[in-house]
Design a protein around this motif. Structure first.
Motif, PDB file in Angstrom:
ATOM      1  N   THR A  62       0.845  -1.186   0.000  1.00  0.00           N
ATOM      2  CA  THR A  62       0.000   0.000   0.000  1.00  0.00           C
ATOM      3  C   THR A  62       0.889   1.248   0.000  1.00  0.00           C
ATOM      4  OG1 THR A  62      -0.109   0.086   2.419  1.00  0.00           O
ATOM      5  CG2 THR A  62      -1.824  -1.175   1.294  1.00  0.00           C
ATOM      6  N   ILE A  63       0.276   2.377  -0.334  1.00  0.00           N
ATOM      7  CA  ILE A  63       0.986   3.650  -0.245  1.00  0.00           C
ATOM      8  C   ILE A  63       0.299   4.512   0.802  1.00  0.00           C
ATOM      9  CG2 ILE A  63       1.799   3.577  -2.635  1.00  0.00           C
ATOM     10  CD1 ILE A  63      -0.315   5.736  -3.277  1.00  0.00           C
ATOM     11  N   ALA A  64       1.029   5.451   1.369  1.00  0.00           N
ATOM     12  CA  ALA A  64       0.464   6.381   2.341  1.00  0.00           C
ATOM     13  C   ALA A  64      -0.422   7.393   1.611  1.00  0.00           C
ATOM     14  CB  ALA A  64       1.587   7.102   3.084  1.00  0.00           C
ATOM     15  N   ILE A  65      -1.452   7.849   2.264  1.00  0.00           N
ATOM     16  CA  ILE A  65      -2.360   8.819   1.659  1.00  0.00           C
ATOM     17  C   ILE A  65      -1.623  10.096   1.270  1.00  0.00           C
ATOM     18  CG2 ILE A  65      -4.391  10.270   2.091  1.00  0.00           C
ATOM     19  CD1 ILE A  65      -5.590   7.872   3.626  1.00  0.00           C
ATOM     20  N   GLN A  66      -0.621  10.510   2.037  1.00  0.00           N
ATOM     21  CA  GLN A  66       0.135  11.713   1.681  1.00  0.00           C
ATOM     22  C   GLN A  66       0.862  11.570   0.346  1.00  0.00           C
ATOM     23  OE1 GLN A  66       3.134  12.504   4.640  1.00  0.00           O
ATOM     24  NE2 GLN A  66       4.462  10.855   3.935  1.00  0.00           N
ATOM     25  N   ASP A  67       1.107  10.326  -0.098  1.00  0.00           N
ATOM     26  CA  ASP A  67       1.802  10.092  -1.367  1.00  0.00           C
ATOM     27  C   ASP A  67       0.864  10.019  -2.573  1.00  0.00           C
ATOM     28  OD1 ASP A  67       4.197  10.019   0.023  1.00  0.00           O
ATOM     29  OD2 ASP A  67       4.113   7.840   0.294  1.00  0.00           O
ATOM     30  N   VAL A  68      -0.433  10.082  -2.342  1.00  0.00           N
ATOM     31  CA  VAL A  68      -1.406   9.995  -3.437  1.00  0.00           C
ATOM     32  C   VAL A  68      -1.232  11.124  -4.453  1.00  0.00           C
ATOM     33  CG1 VAL A  68      -3.871  10.122  -3.990  1.00  0.00           C
ATOM     34  CG2 VAL A  68      -3.081   8.613  -2.174  1.00  0.00           C
ATOM     35  N   PRO A  69      -1.037  12.393  -4.059  1.00  0.00           N
ATOM     36  CA  PRO A  69      -0.893  13.461  -5.058  1.00  0.00           C
ATOM     37  C   PRO A  69       0.290  13.268  -6.016  1.00  0.00           C
ATOM     38  CG  PRO A  69      -1.366  14.417  -2.925  1.00  0.00           C
ATOM     39  CD  PRO A  69      -1.107  12.949  -2.707  1.00  0.00           C
ATOM     40  N   SER A  70       1.302  12.506  -5.619  1.00  0.00           N
ATOM     41  CA  SER A  70       2.448  12.289  -6.500  1.00  0.00           C
ATOM     42  C   SER A  70       2.184  11.210  -7.549  1.00  0.00           C
ATOM     43  CB  SER A  70       3.687  11.916  -5.678  1.00  0.00           C
ATOM     44  OG  SER A  70       3.513  10.646  -5.075  1.00  0.00           O
ATOM     45  N   GLN A  71       1.060  10.516  -7.436  1.00  0.00           N
ATOM     46  CA  GLN A  71       0.695   9.486  -8.411  1.00  0.00           C
ATOM     47  C   GLN A  71       0.062  10.138  -9.640  1.00  0.00           C
ATOM     48  OE1 GLN A  71       1.356   6.097  -7.698  1.00  0.00           O
ATOM     49  NE2 GLN A  71       2.416   7.089  -6.002  1.00  0.00           N
ATOM     50  N   GLU A  72       0.166   9.453 -10.774  1.00  0.00           N
ATOM     51  CA  GLU A  72      -0.458   9.974 -11.992  1.00  0.00           C
ATOM     52  C   GLU A  72      -1.968   9.819 -11.926  1.00  0.00           C
ATOM     53  OE1 GLU A  72       1.110   8.649 -15.716  1.00  0.00           O
ATOM     54  OE2 GLU A  72       3.143   8.536 -14.918  1.00  0.00           O
ATOM     55  N   LYS A  73      -2.675  10.745 -12.560  1.00  0.00           N
ATOM     56  CA  LYS A  73      -4.133  10.667 -12.652  1.00  0.00           C
ATOM     57  C   LYS A  73      -4.502   9.357 -13.348  1.00  0.00           C
ATOM     58  CE  LYS A  73      -7.970  12.896 -14.859  1.00  0.00           C
ATOM     59  NZ  LYS A  73      -8.290  13.762 -15.963  1.00  0.00           N
ATOM     60  N   ASP A  74      -5.539   8.713 -12.898  1.00  0.00           N
ATOM     61  CA  ASP A  74      -6.043   7.438 -13.396  1.00  0.00           C
ATOM     62  C   ASP A  74      -5.157   6.256 -13.026  1.00  0.00           C
ATOM     63  OD1 ASP A  74      -8.246   8.750 -14.554  1.00  0.00           O
ATOM     64  OD2 ASP A  74      -7.181   9.058 -16.430  1.00  0.00           O
ATOM     65  N   ALA A  75      -4.186   6.460 -12.143  1.00  0.00           N
ATOM     66  CA  ALA A  75      -3.357   5.355 -11.656  1.00  0.00           C
ATOM     67  C   ALA A  75      -4.176   4.492 -10.707  1.00  0.00           C
ATOM     68  CB  ALA A  75      -2.126   5.900 -10.938  1.00  0.00           C
ATOM     69  N   ILE A  76      -3.849   3.215 -10.658  1.00  0.00           N
ATOM     70  CA  ILE A  76      -4.462   2.302  -9.692  1.00  0.00           C
ATOM     71  C   ILE A  76      -3.617   2.370  -8.425  1.00  0.00           C
ATOM     72  CG2 ILE A  76      -5.132  -0.082  -9.199  1.00  0.00           C
ATOM     73  CD1 ILE A  76      -6.670   1.148 -11.549  1.00  0.00           C
ATOM     74  N   VAL A  77      -4.261   2.686  -7.300  1.00  0.00           N
ATOM     75  CA  VAL A  77      -3.549   2.804  -6.027  1.00  0.00           C
ATOM     76  C   VAL A  77      -4.206   1.898  -4.987  1.00  0.00           C
ATOM     77  CG1 VAL A  77      -2.714   5.146  -6.440  1.00  0.00           C
ATOM     78  CG2 VAL A  77      -4.905   4.815  -5.319  1.00  0.00           C
ATOM     79  N   THR A  78      -3.404   1.465  -4.025  1.00  0.00           N
ATOM     80  CA  THR A  78      -3.899   0.659  -2.909  1.00  0.00           C
ATOM     81  C   THR A  78      -3.522   1.378  -1.627  1.00  0.00           C
ATOM     82  OG1 THR A  78      -3.639  -1.376  -4.184  1.00  0.00           O
ATOM     83  CG2 THR A  78      -3.833  -1.611  -1.802  1.00  0.00           C
ATOM     84  N   LEU A  79      -4.533   1.641  -0.805  1.00  0.00           N
ATOM     85  CA  LEU A  79      -4.360   2.402   0.428  1.00  0.00           C
ATOM     86  C   LEU A  79      -4.873   1.598   1.613  1.00  0.00           C
ATOM     87  CD1 LEU A  79      -5.927   5.725  -0.881  1.00  0.00           C
ATOM     88  CD2 LEU A  79      -3.499   5.173  -0.803  1.00  0.00           C
ATOM     89  N   LYS A  80      -4.287   1.853   2.759  1.00  0.00           N
ATOM     90  CA  LYS A  80      -4.743   1.230   3.999  1.00  0.00           C
ATOM     91  C   LYS A  80      -5.090   2.346   4.964  1.00  0.00           C
ATOM     92  CE  LYS A  80      -3.286  -1.884   7.671  1.00  0.00           C
ATOM     93  NZ  LYS A  80      -2.195  -2.756   8.158  1.00  0.00           N
ATOM     94  N   GLY A  81      -6.243   2.230   5.594  1.00  0.00           N
ATOM     95  CA  GLY A  81      -6.634   3.271   6.533  1.00  0.00           C
ATOM     96  C   GLY A  81      -7.892   2.907   7.300  1.00  0.00           C
ATOM     97  N   THR A  82      -8.357   3.880   8.052  1.00  0.00           N
ATOM     98  CA  THR A  82      -9.559   3.725   8.864  1.00  0.00           C
ATOM     99  C   THR A  82     -10.691   4.502   8.220  1.00  0.00           C
ATOM    100  OG1 THR A  82      -8.180   3.553  10.831  1.00  0.00           O
ATOM    101  CG2 THR A  82     -10.513   4.002  11.185  1.00  0.00           C
ATOM    102  N   VAL A  83     -11.855   3.888   8.156  1.00  0.00           N
ATOM    103  CA  VAL A  83     -13.026   4.498   7.532  1.00  0.00           C
ATOM    104  C   VAL A  83     -13.592   5.563   8.461  1.00  0.00           C
ATOM    105  CG1 VAL A  83     -15.361   4.066   6.646  1.00  0.00           C
ATOM    106  CG2 VAL A  83     -13.542   2.380   6.278  1.00  0.00           C
ATOM    107  N   GLY A  84     -13.880   6.729   7.864  1.00  0.00           N
ATOM    108  CA  GLY A  84     -14.471   7.834   8.618  1.00  0.00           C
ATOM    109  C   GLY A  84     -15.895   8.084   8.176  1.00  0.00           C
ATOM    110  N   ASP A  85     -16.225   9.351   8.003  1.00  0.00           N
ATOM    111  CA  ASP A  85     -17.581   9.765   7.641  1.00  0.00           C
ATOM    112  C   ASP A  85     -18.023   9.197   6.304  1.00  0.00           C
ATOM    113  OD1 ASP A  85     -17.811  11.294   9.967  1.00  0.00           O
ATOM    114  OD2 ASP A  85     -16.857  13.022   9.019  1.00  0.00           O
ATOM    115  N   HIS A  86     -19.346   9.030   6.162  1.00  0.00           N
ATOM    116  CA  HIS A  86     -19.978   8.563   4.929  1.00  0.00           C
ATOM    117  C   HIS A  86     -20.884   9.664   4.395  1.00  0.00           C
ATOM    118  CE1 HIS A  86     -19.336   4.729   7.101  1.00  0.00           C
ATOM    119  NE2 HIS A  86     -19.145   4.229   5.902  1.00  0.00           N
ATOM    120  N   ALA A  87     -21.086   9.661   3.082  1.00  0.00           N
ATOM    121  CA  ALA A  87     -22.060  10.565   2.471  1.00  0.00           C
ATOM    122  C   ALA A  87     -22.712   9.817   1.314  1.00  0.00           C
ATOM    123  CB  ALA A  87     -21.396  11.838   1.979  1.00  0.00           C
ATOM    124  N   PRO A  88     -24.045   9.636   1.358  1.00  0.00           N
ATOM    125  CA  PRO A  88     -24.715   8.937   0.266  1.00  0.00           C
ATOM    126  C   PRO A  88     -24.774   9.813  -0.982  1.00  0.00           C
ATOM    127  CG  PRO A  88     -26.318   9.715   1.861  1.00  0.00           C
ATOM    128  CD  PRO A  88     -24.966  10.043   2.416  1.00  0.00           C
TER     129      PRO A  88
END
Length: 130
Positions: free
Chosen positions: A48-74
């Protein structure tokens, strides 16, 4: 009504041969399934990659993240939920049911950017489409 009767083999050797053939027939099917848990009982290693590293990824890249689920919005046709790790937060869009708040998960999805121009300034953000 259909009644199926099977004759029981009379010898132990015949029974063992039938059982062996049955296992051979099932082996290719079972061999195709990847176990969710390793032999030691631990989850398999998923990179997995850290969320802080997401902006350095290319648009439309496939990423795998690990974290804790927070708020939901339908949303119409889906749900967004906030995923958080020790380095940051990001929204995840899913067409399925969102995981429970507080649950630690690993999510794989496509990195997307939604442009939101407000008063001539860009207020868009990155999100993960699951």
């Amino acid at each position: 009504m259909l009644i199926l009767t099977l004759s029981v083999p009379k010898s132990l050797a015949t029974l063992v041969k039938l059982q062996f053939v049955g296992w051979l027939l099932l082996l290719p099917v079972v061999g195709c399934v990847r176990p969710a848990i390793s032999e030691s009982g631990a989850s398999p290693a998923i990179e997995t990659i850290a969320i802080q590293d997401v902006p350095s990824q290319e648009k439309d890249a496939i990423v795998t993240l690990k974290g804790t689920v927070g708020d939901h919005a339908p949303l119409l046709g889906g749900t967004v939920y906030r995923l958080q790790d020790s380095t940051g937060k990001i929204w995840v869009l899913t067409t399925g049911q969102a995981p429970a708040k507080g649950q630690e998960i690993i999510v794989t999805g496509t990195l997307r950017y939604k442009s939101i121009p407000i008063a001539g300034q860009e207020q868009g953000s990155l999100y993960i489409e699951q």
